[in-house]
Structure formats: C-alpha cells, structure tokens
Design a protein around this motif. Structure first.
Motif, PDB file in Angstrom:
ATOM      1  N   UNK A   1      -2.222  -4.392   1.798  1.00 45.41           N
ATOM      2  CA  UNK A   1      -2.840  -5.090   2.936  1.00 45.41           C
ATOM      3  C   UNK A   1      -2.899  -4.166   4.141  1.00 45.41           C
ATOM      4  N   UNK A   2      -4.060  -4.145   4.775  1.00 45.39           N
ATOM      5  CA  UNK A   2      -4.272  -3.364   6.000  1.00 45.39           C
ATOM      6  C   UNK A   2      -4.597  -4.334   7.128  1.00 45.39           C
ATOM      7  N   UNK A   3      -4.050  -4.066   8.311  1.00 50.79           N
ATOM      8  CA  UNK A   3      -4.301  -4.930   9.463  1.00 50.79           C
ATOM      9  C   UNK A   3      -5.404  -4.342  10.332  1.00 50.79           C
ATOM     10  N   UNK A   4      -6.543  -5.024  10.326  1.00 51.46           N
ATOM     11  CA  UNK A   4      -7.653  -4.635  11.199  1.00 51.46           C
ATOM     12  C   UNK A   4      -7.286  -4.974  12.637  1.00 51.46           C
ATOM     13  N   UNK A   5      -7.542  -4.072  13.589  1.00 46.83           N
ATOM     14  CA  UNK A   5      -7.139  -4.345  14.979  1.00 46.83           C
ATOM     15  C   UNK A   5      -8.028  -5.330  15.724  1.00 46.83           C
ATOM     16  N   UNK A   6      -9.302  -5.473  15.318  1.00 45.34           N
ATOM     17  CA  UNK A   6     -10.163  -6.359  16.096  1.00 45.34           C
ATOM     18  C   UNK A   6     -11.563  -6.461  15.542  1.00 45.34           C
TER      19      UNK A   6
END
Length: 301
Positions: free
Chosen positions: A202-207
């Motif tokens: 899982x990667x967290x997109x910033x916006x």
C-alpha cells in the motif's frame, strides 16, 4: 505542483532562487497581502516587491487579485501552491530483454467503486458523474481519466513470456492521485496494489492536485477538479522485494509468482478499512502531466 528537470520548469526554479521571494512565500502562507504590506514587512520598496511578485506569478506560485481599497483598487497576492514534487529521470540500466504493453485506464475488466466517481474521454464525461453504473458503459474503453472514493479497478494484460524465457523483474508505471470532490493537495489516500492475487503493498497518495493545470489535460476539462497526478513506478525485483519509486513497499519477490499464468491481473484498490480512505484518480493518455497509459514491463533473460 509537479515539476521535472526540463526547461519548462526553469521559471519555478528561478523564482525560488531568491531570499526575498522565499520570504514573500512564507508571508503569503499565513495571509493574503497587498504590495504595501509586503513592502513594509520586508523593509524594501513597493517597486521592488512588485518585481518579485511578478516573477512568482509568472512561475505559477502565486496569483494576484485586484479588490477595492481606500484609495482605489489594490493588488492582493495569494499563495497558490502548498507543495512541489520534482520528478527526476529514472536512470536504471537493464541487461535484460523486455516485453512492454500499454493499458488504457478505461480497459479494466472488473470494478467496484463508490462515489465520488466518474470517467471521461478527452472530449466529454462518460454518462453522469457519481453514478457507478457508467463504469460499464461501452464508452469506458475510450476513457482517459477515471476516479472513485473506495473500491477497485482490475486490469488484465497477456503474459508474453515464452517457455524458455526466465522472468527477472516487473515494472508497472501510471499517473495517479487521491480523489477529492473538487481538489485538495493535502488529502491522503491509502492505495493498495496486487498482481495475480498477491498483495504488493500500500502506498499513501498525498493529495488530489489542482494547484496547476495538467500539461495534457484537455481545454474543456474544468479547472476546479483533478488536474494531474504523480507518475509512480512499481518494481517487483528478483531478490530484493517490491518498491515504488525506489522506496520499499513489501517483501514480495519475483519468486513469489511460482505458477505464472497466461494473464497478468493487476488491481488498484482503496479498501474500506484503510486508515486513509481518500480515493483514487488514474490519469491516462490525454490527461495530467504524463501522456501515457498504464505501462506494464516484464524483464526476462
């Protein structure tokens, strides 16, 4: 704002190469200010401030509005950008042969999405926005952008490896961001990826980026919704795990794909129980800052 190291990005780098302009940015991050107030805060003349403001405005870092004041119209400066991402070229030398396929973002074979959601071609929206049923519209095959708040889209592409060819590495690249009803540069979203049923991480997109217009975004597309994403590359290596743009994502190696089938099945998902349910926007050819679809590369020896 997303930059690269091409000459197109030079105005921004030049605008940031000044103590005075950096101080102006810091001041505008707290309040909208006019030329006179900026000059007073910086202890320099209004004429000099105006030159610096023009440089920042040309670079797309601030905008100015003229509003009525005590002595006529006054020029108010407003900061437009809250973060800048710089994309460097990938300098990776492979001694392997490779097969490459390009998957348009509308060519998913399965989906389950929740509003806000929608699709569009380079000329118009497909059906009505926030209606998941249009993800099955036949026009979806021409989509250049799609978005949803939670759920998944599932893509398939043929495995072109021949029996005697040995799989060495897989790379999947795509332009992606979060999904906010309009735009919000600070809107994290935990986006998960899987290949042939194996969870890659899982990667967290910033916006969801809307501070500048996408380089390839068509002119009819509204300015107040998703403009561009970040170009990300998933890399599944032979022995060192899975990475996204060089950052470790999981311990999954090529050896975990023991029974390679005729089809590669790639899923992009925002799970309902994710810490940040902030949606997904996928940008394909004709949208965003990178004129490409989902690019799938298989390296072999």
């Amino acid at each position: 704002m997303q930059l690269d190291i091409s000459n197109d990005s030079l105005p921004v780098y030049e605008a940031l190469a000044s103590d005075v302009r950096l101080n102006i940015i810091r001041l505008l991050s707290k309040n909208k200010m006019n030329i006179k107030d900026l000059a007073k805060a910086l202890n320099i003349s209004s004429a000099i401030v105006t030159k610096h403001i023009n440089k920042l405005e040309t670079a797309g870092l601030i905008k100015t509005e003229r509003i009525p004041g005590k002595s006529g119209l006054q020029r108010i400066s407003i900061l437009k950008v809250d973060q800048i991402n710089i994309e460097f070229p990938q300098k990776i030398y492979h001694s392997f042969e490779n097969y490459e396929s390009s998957i348009p973002v509308g060519h998913f074979v399965d989906y389950k999405v929740s509003p806000t959601c929608g699709l569009a071609t380079t000329s118009h929206f497909i059906g009505e926005v926030d209606e998941p049923k249009y993800f099955m519209d036949s026009e979806r095959m021409d989509a250049g952008i799609l978005w949803f708040t939670k759920g998944f889209v599932d893509y398939k592409t043929p495995n072109l490896l021949k029996p005697k060819e040995k799989l060495e590495q897989i790379e999947i690249s795509f332009e992606i961001s979060s999904e906010f009803p309009f735009t919000n540069n600070e809107w994290p979203s935990d986006i998960s990826f899987s290949l042939n049923g194996i969870d890659l991480g899982t990667w967290t997109s910033p916006g969801d980026f809307g501070d500048a217009r996408g380089k390839y975004t068509p002119t009819w597309w509204p300015t107040n919704i998703n403009q561009y994403g970040l170009l990300k590359t998933l890399r599944i290596t032979k022995d060192n795990g899975t990475y996204i743009d060089g950052d470790p994502l999981s311990s999954i190696n090529i050896s975990d794909f023991k029974n390679i089938e005729d089809i590669w099945d790639f899923k992009i998902e925002v799970k309902a129980d994710a810490e940040h349910v902030g949606g997904v926007t996928l940008f394909g050819s004709g949208f965003g800052n990178h004129d490409q679809n989902i690019v799938f590369k298989v390296y072999y020896s």
